[in-house]
Design a protein around this motif. Structure first.
Motif, PDB file in Angstrom:
ATOM      1  N   ASN A  58       1.760  14.435  10.162  1.00 36.52           N
ATOM      2  CA  ASN A  58       0.816  15.561  10.102  1.00 36.52           C
ATOM      3  C   ASN A  58      -0.614  15.098   9.803  1.00 36.52           C
ATOM      4  N   GLY A  59      -1.007  13.987  10.414  1.00 37.07           N
ATOM      5  CA  GLY A  59      -2.366  13.497  10.271  1.00 37.07           C
ATOM      6  C   GLY A  59      -2.606  12.600   9.081  1.00 37.07           C
ATOM      7  N   THR A  60      -1.610  12.355   8.238  1.00 36.58           N
ATOM      8  CA  THR A  60      -1.746  11.484   7.065  1.00 36.58           C
ATOM      9  C   THR A  60      -0.960  10.202   7.306  1.00 36.58           C
ATOM     10  N   ILE A  61      -1.610   9.073   7.035  1.00 33.34           N
ATOM     11  CA  ILE A  61      -1.007   7.757   7.291  1.00 33.34           C
ATOM     12  C   ILE A  61      -0.438   7.214   5.988  1.00 33.34           C
ATOM     13  N   TYR A  62       0.810   6.757   6.028  1.00 35.01           N
ATOM     14  CA  TYR A  62       1.495   6.158   4.879  1.00 35.01           C
ATOM     15  C   TYR A  62       2.074   4.816   5.293  1.00 35.01           C
ATOM     16  N   GLN A  63       2.287   3.955   4.303  1.00 31.43           N
ATOM     17  CA  GLN A  63       3.031   2.720   4.531  1.00 31.43           C
ATOM     18  C   GLN A  63       4.482   2.936   4.128  1.00 31.43           C
ATOM     19  N   SER A  64       5.370   2.566   5.022  1.00 28.74           N
ATOM     20  CA  SER A  64       6.790   2.736   4.732  1.00 28.74           C
ATOM     21  C   SER A  64       7.271   1.615   3.822  1.00 28.74           C
ATOM     22  N   PRO A  65       7.986   1.923   2.750  1.00 31.13           N
ATOM     23  CA  PRO A  65       8.491   0.857   1.869  1.00 31.13           C
ATOM     24  C   PRO A  65       9.595   0.067   2.554  1.00 31.13           C
ATOM     25  N   GLN A  83      -7.284   1.885   5.955  1.00 32.49           N
ATOM     26  CA  GLN A  83      -7.322   0.592   5.264  1.00 32.49           C
ATOM     27  C   GLN A  83      -6.103  -0.264   5.600  1.00 32.49           C
ATOM     28  N   PHE A  84      -5.131   0.284   6.318  1.00 37.61           N
ATOM     29  CA  PHE A  84      -3.943  -0.487   6.691  1.00 37.61           C
ATOM     30  C   PHE A  84      -4.208  -1.390   7.906  1.00 37.61           C
ATOM     31  N   TYR A  85      -5.271  -1.125   8.607  1.00 38.01           N
ATOM     32  CA  TYR A  85      -5.541  -1.820   9.872  1.00 38.01           C
ATOM     33  C   TYR A  85      -6.213  -3.165   9.608  1.00 38.01           C
ATOM     34  N   ASP A  86      -5.729  -4.209  10.294  1.00 43.00           N
ATOM     35  CA  ASP A  86      -6.298  -5.559  10.206  1.00 43.00           C
ATOM     36  C   ASP A  86      -7.235  -5.745  11.399  1.00 43.00           C
ATOM     37  N   HIS A  87      -8.526  -5.905  11.114  1.00 40.22           N
ATOM     38  CA  HIS A  87      -9.514  -6.001  12.189  1.00 40.22           C
ATOM     39  C   HIS A  87      -9.495  -7.361  12.899  1.00 40.22           C
ATOM     40  N   PHE A 105       0.824  -1.200   0.000  1.00 36.69           N
ATOM     41  CA  PHE A 105       0.000   0.000   0.000  1.00 36.69           C
ATOM     42  C   PHE A 105       0.870   1.267   0.000  1.00 36.69           C
ATOM     43  N   THR A 106       2.058   1.164  -0.577  1.00 37.61           N
ATOM     44  CA  THR A 106       2.957   2.320  -0.551  1.00 37.61           C
ATOM     45  C   THR A 106       2.449   3.479  -1.402  1.00 37.61           C
ATOM     46  N   GLY A 107       1.567   3.195  -2.357  1.00 34.15           N
ATOM     47  CA  GLY A 107       1.022   4.271  -3.185  1.00 34.15           C
ATOM     48  C   GLY A 107      -0.297   4.816  -2.674  1.00 34.15           C
ATOM     49  N   VAL A 108      -0.688   4.446  -1.433  1.00 31.90           N
ATOM     50  CA  VAL A 108      -1.973   4.856  -0.866  1.00 31.90           C
ATOM     51  C   VAL A 108      -1.715   5.639   0.415  1.00 31.90           C
ATOM     52  N   ALA A 109      -2.567   6.615   0.678  1.00 34.94           N
ATOM     53  CA  ALA A 109      -2.487   7.406   1.909  1.00 34.94           C
ATOM     54  C   ALA A 109      -3.887   7.554   2.488  1.00 34.94           C
ATOM     55  N   PHE A 110      -3.967   7.831   3.792  1.00 30.26           N
ATOM     56  CA  PHE A 110      -5.255   7.976   4.470  1.00 30.26           C
ATOM     57  C   PHE A 110      -5.200   9.196   5.383  1.00 30.26           C
ATOM     58  N   LYS A 111      -6.326   9.953   5.366  1.00 26.24           N
ATOM     59  CA  LYS A 111      -6.460  11.104   6.263  1.00 26.24           C
ATOM     60  C   LYS A 111      -7.940  11.358   6.511  1.00 26.24           C
ATOM     61  N   ASP A 112      -8.292  11.612   7.801  1.00 25.57           N
ATOM     62  CA  ASP A 112      -9.670  11.882   8.191  1.00 25.57           C
ATOM     63  C   ASP A 112      -9.705  13.257   8.870  1.00 25.57           C
ATOM     64  N   PRO A 113      -9.992  14.327   8.120  1.00 21.03           N
ATOM     65  CA  PRO A 113      -9.990  15.664   8.731  1.00 21.03           C
ATOM     66  C   PRO A 113     -11.044  15.835   9.825  1.00 21.03           C
ATOM     67  N   MET A 114     -12.188  15.151   9.705  1.00 22.69           N
ATOM     68  CA  MET A 114     -13.239  15.292  10.710  1.00 22.69           C
ATOM     69  C   MET A 114     -12.792  14.709  12.056  1.00 22.69           C
ATOM     70  N   TRP A 115     -12.127  13.557  12.025  1.00 19.68           N
ATOM     71  CA  TRP A 115     -11.636  12.965  13.276  1.00 19.68           C
ATOM     72  C   TRP A 115     -10.549  13.838  13.898  1.00 19.68           C
TER      73      TRP A 115
END
Length: 243
Positions: A108-115, A45-49, A16-26
């Motif tokens: 800064n509030g954005t989640i990335y996967q480290s390669p 989407q990186f989290y395993d439930h 998921f290195t080309g994907v990022a996640f951010k939730d401004p409302m949270w």
């Protein structure tokens, strides 16, 4: 149960290195720190439930019991409130034995996967090879050969310096010279042309056109008039003579 745990341990992680996640409302509703970073990470989407963190959360147990469970878990290995948080996904075999599977970071509030290291070295090598090929192409274009002089170099920097030596007129200089030229034209106007060179004024007289008259063959080659003697000989008497 052990076979399922071993299979989870051997499963390769999705890229998921080309994907990022951010939730401004949270982020606007809750502060982001080392105590809430995992709750914010669980929204991505990186989290395993199926991880142990979710089991403890559903049973409302203390997080200190996380080390007693075997399986996939998430933990914060570095925190710098509120800018940077490093989250590691790992497989726990025992309380002291863990196997890292993936690393994520919240910047800064954005989640990335480290390669991983393989992807990093692969990208760096591909970039190095690309620039090496480009440099070799430019060098091959600069090599010149002459039968007498042999090989020589024709650098593009010489052409750039030659072009830079040509003076250019800027927009500012053009605006400065334009009023000067206007003042000179006002002081020294162009002389008027002589009358002979002026165009004649148009007249109101209509222009008539005549069609040429074609000459007949008699007009082109007229027959000569007969002499007077011949005229007399041809005259006939009107009254006969008296006998």
């Amino acid at each position: 149960m052990m076979e399922i745990k071993e299979q989870e341990e051997r499963e390769p992680e999705e890229d998921f290195t080309g994907v990022a996640f951010k939730d401004p409302m949270w982020l606007a509703a809750f502060p982001l720190n080392q105590y809430t970073a995992l709750d914010y990470f669980a929204l991505s989407q990186f989290y395993d439930h199926k991880c142990n963190n979710e089991i403890i959360k559903m049973q409302r147990l203390d997080l200190s019991l996380l080390k007693t469970l075997k399986g996939v878990e998430y933990t914060i290995i570095h925190a710098r409130d509120p800018i940077l948080f490093v989250v590691r996904k790992q497989f726990r075999r025992s309380q002291e034995d863990v196997v890292p599977k993936a690393t994520y970071y919240i910047l800064n509030g954005t989640i990335y996967q480290s390669p991983n290291l393989f992807n990093i070295f692969n990208a760096r090598l591909a970039m190095s090879i690309h620039y090496a090929n480009e440099s070799l192409k430019e060098i091959s274009e600069m090599i010149k050969f002459h039968p007498i002089d042999g090989f020589s170099w024709a650098f593009k920097a010489d052409e750039k310096n030659a072009r830079a030596a040509i003076p250019t007129i800027t927009h500012k200089q053009l605006n400065q010279t334009e009023p000067i030229l206007q003042n000179l034209f006002a002081k020294f106007p162009f002389p008027s042309p002589p009358p002979s060179l002026t165009q004649p004024e148009p007249t109101n007289t209509p222009i008539t056109t005549s069609t040429p008259v074609l000459n007949t063959p008699n007009q082109l080659n007229p027959t000569p008039a007969p002499p007077e003697d011949t005229k007399r000989k041809l005259e006939f008497p009107t009254n006969p003579p008296n006998k």
